[in-house]
Design a protein around this motif. Structure first.
Motif, PDB file in Angstrom:
ATOM      1  N   SER A  99       0.834  -1.204   0.000  1.00  0.00           N
ATOM      2  CA  SER A  99       0.000   0.000   0.000  1.00  0.00           C
ATOM      3  C   SER A  99       0.869   1.254   0.000  1.00  0.00           C
ATOM      4  O   SER A  99       0.499   2.263  -0.607  1.00  0.00           O
ATOM      5  CB  SER A  99      -0.967   0.004   1.189  1.00  0.00           C
ATOM      6  N   LEU A 100       2.036   1.216   0.636  1.00  0.00           N
ATOM      7  CA  LEU A 100       2.951   2.356   0.583  1.00  0.00           C
ATOM      8  C   LEU A 100       3.453   2.570  -0.834  1.00  0.00           C
ATOM      9  O   LEU A 100       3.556   3.713  -1.295  1.00  0.00           O
ATOM     10  CB  LEU A 100       4.140   2.146   1.528  1.00  0.00           C
ATOM     11  N   GLU A 101       3.753   1.479  -1.529  1.00  0.00           N
ATOM     12  CA  GLU A 101       4.211   1.598  -2.915  1.00  0.00           C
ATOM     13  C   GLU A 101       3.121   2.217  -3.786  1.00  0.00           C
ATOM     14  O   GLU A 101       3.402   3.058  -4.633  1.00  0.00           O
ATOM     15  CB  GLU A 101       4.606   0.229  -3.460  1.00  0.00           C
ATOM     16  N   SER A 102       1.875   1.802  -3.563  1.00  0.00           N
ATOM     17  CA  SER A 102       0.785   2.373  -4.374  1.00  0.00           C
ATOM     18  C   SER A 102       0.597   3.854  -4.035  1.00  0.00           C
ATOM     19  O   SER A 102       0.309   4.661  -4.923  1.00  0.00           O
ATOM     20  CB  SER A 102      -0.507   1.601  -4.164  1.00  0.00           C
ATOM     21  N   ILE A 103       0.781   4.220  -2.776  1.00  0.00           N
ATOM     22  CA  ILE A 103       0.668   5.631  -2.385  1.00  0.00           C
ATOM     23  C   ILE A 103       1.783   6.444  -3.043  1.00  0.00           C
ATOM     24  O   ILE A 103       1.552   7.544  -3.552  1.00  0.00           O
ATOM     25  CB  ILE A 103       0.700   5.776  -0.852  1.00  0.00           C
ATOM     26  N   VAL A 104       2.999   5.900  -3.054  1.00  0.00           N
ATOM     27  CA  VAL A 104       4.128   6.598  -3.685  1.00  0.00           C
ATOM     28  C   VAL A 104       3.856   6.760  -5.181  1.00  0.00           C
ATOM     29  O   VAL A 104       4.085   7.831  -5.753  1.00  0.00           O
ATOM     30  CB  VAL A 104       5.450   5.827  -3.442  1.00  0.00           C
ATOM     31  N   GLN A 134       2.284  10.319  -9.715  1.00  0.00           N
ATOM     32  CA  GLN A 134       1.336  10.661 -10.779  1.00  0.00           C
ATOM     33  C   GLN A 134       0.708  12.025 -10.516  1.00  0.00           C
ATOM     34  O   GLN A 134       0.541  12.834 -11.425  1.00  0.00           O
ATOM     35  CB  GLN A 134       0.243   9.594 -10.885  1.00  0.00           C
ATOM     36  N   LEU A 135       0.359  12.262  -9.262  1.00  0.00           N
ATOM     37  CA  LEU A 135      -0.234  13.550  -8.885  1.00  0.00           C
ATOM     38  C   LEU A 135       0.752  14.690  -9.131  1.00  0.00           C
ATOM     39  O   LEU A 135       0.367  15.759  -9.609  1.00  0.00           O
ATOM     40  CB  LEU A 135      -0.675  13.523  -7.418  1.00  0.00           C
ATOM     41  N   GLU A 136       2.031  14.452  -8.833  1.00  0.00           N
ATOM     42  CA  GLU A 136       3.055  15.468  -9.069  1.00  0.00           C
ATOM     43  C   GLU A 136       3.177  15.767 -10.565  1.00  0.00           C
ATOM     44  O   GLU A 136       3.246  16.932 -10.973  1.00  0.00           O
ATOM     45  CB  GLU A 136       4.396  15.001  -8.512  1.00  0.00           C
TER      46      GLU A 136
END
Length: 165
Positions: free
Chosen positions: A101-106, A111-113
């Motif tokens: 889940s941390l990898e997906s958040i990163v 992507q957001l950046e």
């Protein structure tokens, strides 16, 4: 058949046990030592009145040594190690799930950046386009006001000329 035999001789009395091959020998010998020390405390067991209590005692001891993990420290430690191992497996699975889940958040943050950079560039272009439109409107307004003033000035000068004549 398929049993192991253990024996203990104490003061010319033989204590014998039979167990399955997978049953630990150290527990069998602990059982024999316990029976031996109990025999010493009871004394003569040849009388028929002491046979029934002896059978009950032996059965109770056999069940105790076969099922109670506290009898064998190694078995007890193995069960504790097994419990700790299960807990550690659970913890590792939780950490791995959290890592996923941390990898997906990163990934989502990256992507957001990227999207924010694109948004910033588009916002800058839009700001420039709106500024150009604003400047065009200001120039047009100044031109219209100038024309109106010229027309008024021309009309006033014609009126003044007419009045003076």
């Amino acid at each position: 058949k398929n049993h192991t035999i253990q024996y203990l001789v104490d003061n010319e009395v033989a204590f014998i046990s039979a167990a399955t091959p997978d049953f630990p020998h150290r527990i069998c010998f602990k059982f024999l030592q316990d029976i031996s020390s109990e025999y010493k405390s009871i004394g003569d067991i040849n009388s028929s009145s002491s046979q029934r209590p002896l059978q009950a005692f032996l059965k109770k001891k056999m069940v105790h040594y076969s099922t109670d993990t506290s009898v064998d420290q190694i078995r007890h430690l193995n069960s504790q190690v097994s419990e700790v191992k299960n807990i550690m497996h659970s913890n590792i699975e939780s950490v791995l799930a959290r890592g996923d889940s941390l990898e997906s958040i990163v990934t989502k943050a990256e992507q957001l950046e990227d999207k924010s950079v694109v948004f910033h560039k588009r916002a800058k272009k839009l700001k420039c386009a709106m500024l150009r439109e604003n400047i065009k409107m200001c120039i047009l307004l100044v031109a219209i006001i100038t024309c109106v003033l010229l027309v008024l000035a021309g009309g006033l000068s014609g009126l003044i000329y007419f009045l003076v004549k």
